[in-house]
Design a protein around this motif. Structure first.
Motif, PDB file in Angstrom:
ATOM      1  N   LEU A  25      -2.610   4.377   1.073  1.00 45.54           N
ATOM      2  CA  LEU A  25      -2.680   5.574   0.241  1.00 45.54           C
ATOM      3  C   LEU A  25      -4.126   5.702  -0.258  1.00 45.54           C
ATOM      4  O   LEU A  25      -4.554   4.991  -1.165  1.00 45.54           O
ATOM      5  CB  LEU A  25      -1.706   5.399  -0.945  1.00 45.54           C
ATOM      6  CG  LEU A  25      -1.027   6.634  -1.509  1.00 45.54           C
ATOM      7  CD1 LEU A  25      -0.231   7.357  -0.439  1.00 45.54           C
ATOM      8  CD2 LEU A  25      -0.104   6.237  -2.657  1.00 45.54           C
ATOM      9  N   HIS A  26      -4.881   6.596   0.394  1.00 41.63           N
ATOM     10  CA  HIS A  26      -6.264   6.821  -0.021  1.00 41.63           C
ATOM     11  C   HIS A  26      -6.299   7.684  -1.273  1.00 41.63           C
ATOM     12  O   HIS A  26      -5.449   8.568  -1.451  1.00 41.63           O
ATOM     13  CB  HIS A  26      -7.043   7.522   1.092  1.00 41.63           C
ATOM     14  CG  HIS A  26      -7.124   6.722   2.353  1.00 41.63           C
ATOM     15  ND1 HIS A  26      -7.907   5.599   2.473  1.00 41.63           N
ATOM     16  CD2 HIS A  26      -6.505   6.883   3.561  1.00 41.63           C
ATOM     17  CE1 HIS A  26      -7.783   5.101   3.696  1.00 41.63           C
ATOM     18  NE2 HIS A  26      -6.920   5.862   4.378  1.00 41.63           N
ATOM     19  N   TYR A  70     -14.539   9.464  -2.880  1.00 40.96           N
ATOM     20  CA  TYR A  70     -13.565   8.447  -2.498  1.00 40.96           C
ATOM     21  C   TYR A  70     -13.689   7.257  -3.448  1.00 40.96           C
ATOM     22  O   TYR A  70     -14.777   6.690  -3.606  1.00 40.96           O
ATOM     23  CB  TYR A  70     -13.827   8.001  -1.060  1.00 40.96           C
ATOM     24  CG  TYR A  70     -12.789   7.043  -0.500  1.00 40.96           C
ATOM     25  CD1 TYR A  70     -11.485   7.463  -0.284  1.00 40.96           C
ATOM     26  CD2 TYR A  70     -13.122   5.730  -0.187  1.00 40.96           C
ATOM     27  CE1 TYR A  70     -10.533   6.601   0.238  1.00 40.96           C
ATOM     28  CE2 TYR A  70     -12.176   4.852   0.348  1.00 40.96           C
ATOM     29  CZ  TYR A  70     -10.875   5.301   0.548  1.00 40.96           C
ATOM     30  OH  TYR A  70      -9.928   4.442   1.071  1.00 40.96           O
ATOM     31  N   ILE A  71     -12.560   6.870  -4.107  1.00 38.65           N
ATOM     32  CA  ILE A  71     -12.648   5.776  -5.090  1.00 38.65           C
ATOM     33  C   ILE A  71     -11.882   4.525  -4.639  1.00 38.65           C
ATOM     34  O   ILE A  71     -11.906   3.517  -5.324  1.00 38.65           O
ATOM     35  CB  ILE A  71     -12.151   6.222  -6.487  1.00 38.65           C
ATOM     36  CG1 ILE A  71     -10.687   6.666  -6.442  1.00 38.65           C
ATOM     37  CG2 ILE A  71     -13.038   7.323  -7.056  1.00 38.65           C
ATOM     38  CD1 ILE A  71     -10.089   6.944  -7.819  1.00 38.65           C
ATOM     39  N   GLY A  72     -11.185   4.605  -3.488  1.00 40.05           N
ATOM     40  CA  GLY A  72     -10.503   3.413  -2.982  1.00 40.05           C
ATOM     41  C   GLY A  72      -9.124   3.743  -2.403  1.00 40.05           C
ATOM     42  O   GLY A  72      -8.761   4.914  -2.237  1.00 40.05           O
ATOM     43  N   HIS A  73      -8.376   2.704  -2.096  1.00 44.18           N
ATOM     44  CA  HIS A  73      -7.035   2.929  -1.524  1.00 44.18           C
ATOM     45  C   HIS A  73      -6.040   1.869  -2.009  1.00 44.18           C
ATOM     46  O   HIS A  73      -6.427   0.794  -2.476  1.00 44.18           O
ATOM     47  CB  HIS A  73      -7.083   2.951   0.007  1.00 44.18           C
ATOM     48  CG  HIS A  73      -7.699   1.741   0.621  1.00 44.18           C
ATOM     49  ND1 HIS A  73      -8.999   1.724   1.107  1.00 44.18           N
ATOM     50  CD2 HIS A  73      -7.222   0.482   0.814  1.00 44.18           C
ATOM     51  CE1 HIS A  73      -9.266   0.532   1.596  1.00 44.18           C
ATOM     52  NE2 HIS A  73      -8.214  -0.242   1.424  1.00 44.18           N
ATOM     53  N   VAL A  79      -4.631  -3.338  -4.071  1.00 41.56           N
ATOM     54  CA  VAL A  79      -5.445  -2.184  -4.477  1.00 41.56           C
ATOM     55  C   VAL A  79      -6.883  -2.519  -4.134  1.00 41.56           C
ATOM     56  O   VAL A  79      -7.418  -3.529  -4.600  1.00 41.56           O
ATOM     57  CB  VAL A  79      -5.314  -1.889  -5.991  1.00 41.56           C
ATOM     58  CG1 VAL A  79      -6.205  -0.708  -6.371  1.00 41.56           C
ATOM     59  CG2 VAL A  79      -3.861  -1.609  -6.359  1.00 41.56           C
ATOM     60  N   HIS A  80      -7.510  -1.707  -3.283  1.00 42.78           N
ATOM     61  CA  HIS A  80      -8.886  -1.959  -2.839  1.00 42.78           C
ATOM     62  C   HIS A  80      -9.808  -0.861  -3.368  1.00 42.78           C
ATOM     63  O   HIS A  80      -9.906   0.219  -2.772  1.00 42.78           O
ATOM     64  CB  HIS A  80      -8.958  -2.020  -1.316  1.00 42.78           C
ATOM     65  CG  HIS A  80      -8.247  -3.198  -0.735  1.00 42.78           C
ATOM     66  ND1 HIS A  80      -7.921  -3.305   0.598  1.00 42.78           N
ATOM     67  CD2 HIS A  80      -7.790  -4.355  -1.307  1.00 42.78           C
ATOM     68  CE1 HIS A  80      -7.299  -4.445   0.828  1.00 42.78           C
ATOM     69  NE2 HIS A  80      -7.211  -5.101  -0.317  1.00 42.78           N
ATOM     70  N   PRO A  81     -10.513  -1.121  -4.516  1.00 37.20           N
ATOM     71  CA  PRO A  81     -11.402  -0.096  -5.076  1.00 37.20           C
ATOM     72  C   PRO A  81     -12.765  -0.084  -4.379  1.00 37.20           C
ATOM     73  O   PRO A  81     -13.171  -1.081  -3.760  1.00 37.20           O
ATOM     74  CB  PRO A  81     -11.544  -0.534  -6.530  1.00 37.20           C
ATOM     75  CG  PRO A  81     -11.392  -2.025  -6.476  1.00 37.20           C
ATOM     76  CD  PRO A  81     -10.447  -2.321  -5.351  1.00 37.20           C
ATOM     77  N   GLU A  82     -13.444   1.025  -4.457  1.00 38.17           N
ATOM     78  CA  GLU A  82     -14.836   1.091  -4.032  1.00 38.17           C
ATOM     79  C   GLU A  82     -15.694   0.356  -5.068  1.00 38.17           C
ATOM     80  O   GLU A  82     -15.223  -0.010  -6.152  1.00 38.17           O
ATOM     81  CB  GLU A  82     -15.293   2.553  -3.908  1.00 38.17           C
ATOM     82  CG  GLU A  82     -14.609   3.315  -2.778  1.00 38.17           C
ATOM     83  CD  GLU A  82     -15.004   2.771  -1.413  1.00 38.17           C
ATOM     84  OE1 GLU A  82     -16.043   3.174  -0.891  1.00 38.17           O
ATOM     85  OE2 GLU A  82     -14.241   1.927  -0.855  1.00 38.17           O
TER      86      GLU A  82
END
Length: 632
Positions: free
Chosen positions: A434-435, A442-445, A346-349
């Motif tokens: 999954l964006h 945009y909060i991450g993917h 999980v890659h958050p902004e």
């Protein structure tokens, strides 16, 4: 060997013994001429009638029904004619040959019956999967009922040694299931609470309580039985050609035989006995039974052999087309991969909590049963509150749009982000990305990976070894994911980021690029694959876990979902077609050679017997090889 075959064998043995006793007797010396000839006529008539009375009856019955030109008619005319040569004093006696023709013709028919029976048995083993009853709890007692009476949602009990009667989910108990009749797989499958079970498997060890998920008419076992029963109706082009060939060929050779027998004596003063004998030999040789028996038998054997490997072929026309396959196109998810997705990252902004991304994505996917949606919900540790969710909209091939806490949420691929005007960025990891956007921001993917099936690489290697020129993978995934899977498996080409309708157009393009009689096979498992399975030359469905729509649309079903079975199916198809061609060439070559020899007076009745019955028996034995398949 069944009762009818045993009775036929007994008749043949009795007739053969009598023939062997009569043949060496010096009747001419004992009774003189012409009495010895008449005694010989009467004696050989006994084994002739014992062996062939049913052929004479069938010929008479068929003539009464307007079906004149068949092998029964040809055999009857030729053998009766051989006996009738006794009326020509200047001819050699031919009663022995007449009896021998009928006797060996029946030997050939027995071989045919046995071969068909053996092939039917391999398919009958598949038919034995039909359950006789289901155990249902009624008023505190376990009672046996017809599987058709069990409704979806009912609970059934499957005891050790019993066949699972309907598809369902295990509620209680653990056991081993024997799936060999369905999949050809010899290793038992372990099941426990929560596992799906399919009808037709045999419960080996523990007692299972199963909640029924499909009515019997829609169950796996019903679909299989229907496929097997209908397989013989769909004939290959070669079979149809042989049927048409025999329809015109048989009357033509009868006319030629009649002309051969009467024209030279009538118009050129030749010997009647000599030319009638040539006409009769011509008739015996011309019987097309070697072709009309061995060609359908070869296809039948091929379908039976494939079924033993857990490969269901819906008709011999598909087996023939599969033998010409030069391009194999795969759907990726569930076909080359397990379809069991899991969240790997999980890659958050900046300043965004990773749990927030999972929470938002899980709520957006709350109503979806897609494998990706299920993996997101499984990764989310919290409870999904459906009261927070509104206006859920599935975007086919793109993702999901929903309103959560009165804020618009987009969860999907880059196309969905672009469509929503969301500024996203890509990920360096290989997998399905999954964006996630919340309220337009945009909060991450989330990175989701699908596991490649353990035999997928071997399947591609086997296909190339089998002579398949081109393997292509179609997927809705990103190019990076598709490229990684294609490289890992050795696939020649891939097409990525496709919508379901795009797959049809891609297959259309590939079909247009096909060369000569080369065929294209498409392999898929999902409901979205049904249109492509129908459009391809041969549609192959991964059957055990595949969707009903895919199985219905496909021409060939792989019951155990193993991609390596595709190469096995092609091997069976090509072996079958080799046998078919061998039989056609061998039968026609021998027949035409002996027909010419008969017309010019070189061939005798014994050579005619070989050209008819001998060729038929050899062709049948060759056709039986199509049933022999190797199980791993």
């Amino acid at each position: 060997m069944n009762k009818k075959q045993k009775r036929t064998l007994a008749r043949i043995v009795v007739a053969l013994v009598l023939f062997a006793i009569i043949y060496p007797l010096p009747l001419e010396d004992w009774f003189g001429s012409p009495m010895g000839l008449y005694v010989e006529f009467a004696l050989f008539l006994v084994p002739y009638l014992i062996a062939g009375y049913d052929v004479l009856l069938k010929a008479a019955r068929n003539i009464g029904h307007g079906q004149i030109f068949d092998e029964n008619f040809l055999m009857s005319v030729a053998t009766i004619g051989a006996f009738a040569l006794v009326l020509f004093p200047d001819s050699d006696p031919h009663m022995a040959e007449g009896a021998a023709v009928m006797l060996f013709y029946q030997v050939g028919e027995l071989f045919q019956s046995y071969a068909v029976g053996k092939s039917r048995k391999s398919i009958a083993d598949m038919m034995d999967i039909a359950p006789d009853y289901a155990n249902v709890m009624r008023e505190g007692e376990l009672v046996q009922v017809d599987p058709y009476e069990v409704a979806v949602g009912d609970e059934i009990v499957v005891k050790p040694g019993e066949r699972v009667p309907l598809d369902g989910v295990v509620l209680d108990g653990t056991s081993q299931l024997d799936t060999a009749a369905l999949t050809g797989e010899s290793v038992p499958r372990h099941v426990e609470a929560g596992a799906e079970v399919i009808s037709g498997c045999v419960n080996m060890t523990g007692v299972l309580t199963v909640r029924v998920s499909k009515p019997f008419g829609e169950s796996t076992v019903s679909r299989i039985l229907e496929l097997v029963e209908n397989a013989s109706e769909k004939k290959a082009r070669t079979e149809n050609f042989i049927t048409r060939f025999a329809r015109y060929y048989t009357p033509a050779v009868v006319i030629i035989a009649v002309l051969l027998a009467i024209v030279p004596p009538l118009f050129f003063g030749q010997s009647w006995s000599d030319w009638v004998q040539r006409g009769l030999i011509f008739l015996v040789v011309s019987c097309p039974c070697a072709l009309v028996i061995s060609v359908p038998l070869s296809f039948f054997g091929g379908i039976g052999g494939a079924s033993r490997l857990g490969i269901l072929v819906k008709g011999s026309n598909y087996l023939e087309a599969l033998g010409d396959t030069e391009t194999v196109v795969f759907d990726k998810t569930g076909t080359l991969t397990d379809g069991t997705f899991s969240v790997v990252a999980v890659h958050p902004e900046a300043d965004v909590d990773p749990d927030l991304i999972l929470s938002i994505a899980a709520h957006a996917e709350a109503y979806s049963d897609h494998p990706i949606a299920l993996s997101v919900k499984e990764a989310y540790s919290g409870q999904i509150d459906r009261a927070r969710i509104a206006d859920v909209e599935e975007k086919g091939g793109h993702g999901v749009r929903a309103t959560i806490d009165e804020r618009v949420v987009l969860v999907g691929n880059d196309k969905l982000m672009a469509e929503g005007g969301v500024d996203y960025h890509d990920c360096s990891l290989t997998g399905t990305i999954l964006h996630v956007s919340l309220g337009g921001e945009y909060i991450g993917h989330i990175v989701i990976a699908d596991v490649v099936k353990e035999d997928a690489a071997q399947a591609i290697a086997d296909l190339h070894a089998a002579g398949v020129k081109r393997t292509v993978m179609l997927t809705g995934d990103r190019k990076e994911v598709a490229a990684a899977v294609a490289e890992q498996l050795g696939i020649d080409e891939y097409r990525a980021q496709l919508l379901p309708q795009d797959k049809v157009s891609e297959v259309e393009k590939l079909l247009a690029e096909a060369t000569g009689k080369g065929k294209l096979a498409f392999v898929g498992d999902g409901i979205n694959d049904a249109p492509v399975l129908t459009r391809a030359d041969i549609g192959i469905a991964m059957g055990a876990m595949g969707s009903d729509a895919a199985i219905e649309a496909a021409d060939i079903v792989l019951m155990d979902d193993r991609p390596t079975n595709i190469a096995k199916a092609i091997h069976v198809a090509r072996k079958t077609m080799r046998i078919v061609r061998q039989n056609i060439v061998f039968a026609l070559a021998v027949k035409f050679l002996v027909l010419i020899l008969a017309a010019v007076g070189v061939a005798n009745m014994w050579l005619a017997v070989f050209a008819d019955v001998g060729v038929a028996v050899l062709a049948i034995l060759n056709a039986m090889r199509a049933m022999n398949v190797k199980k791993d």
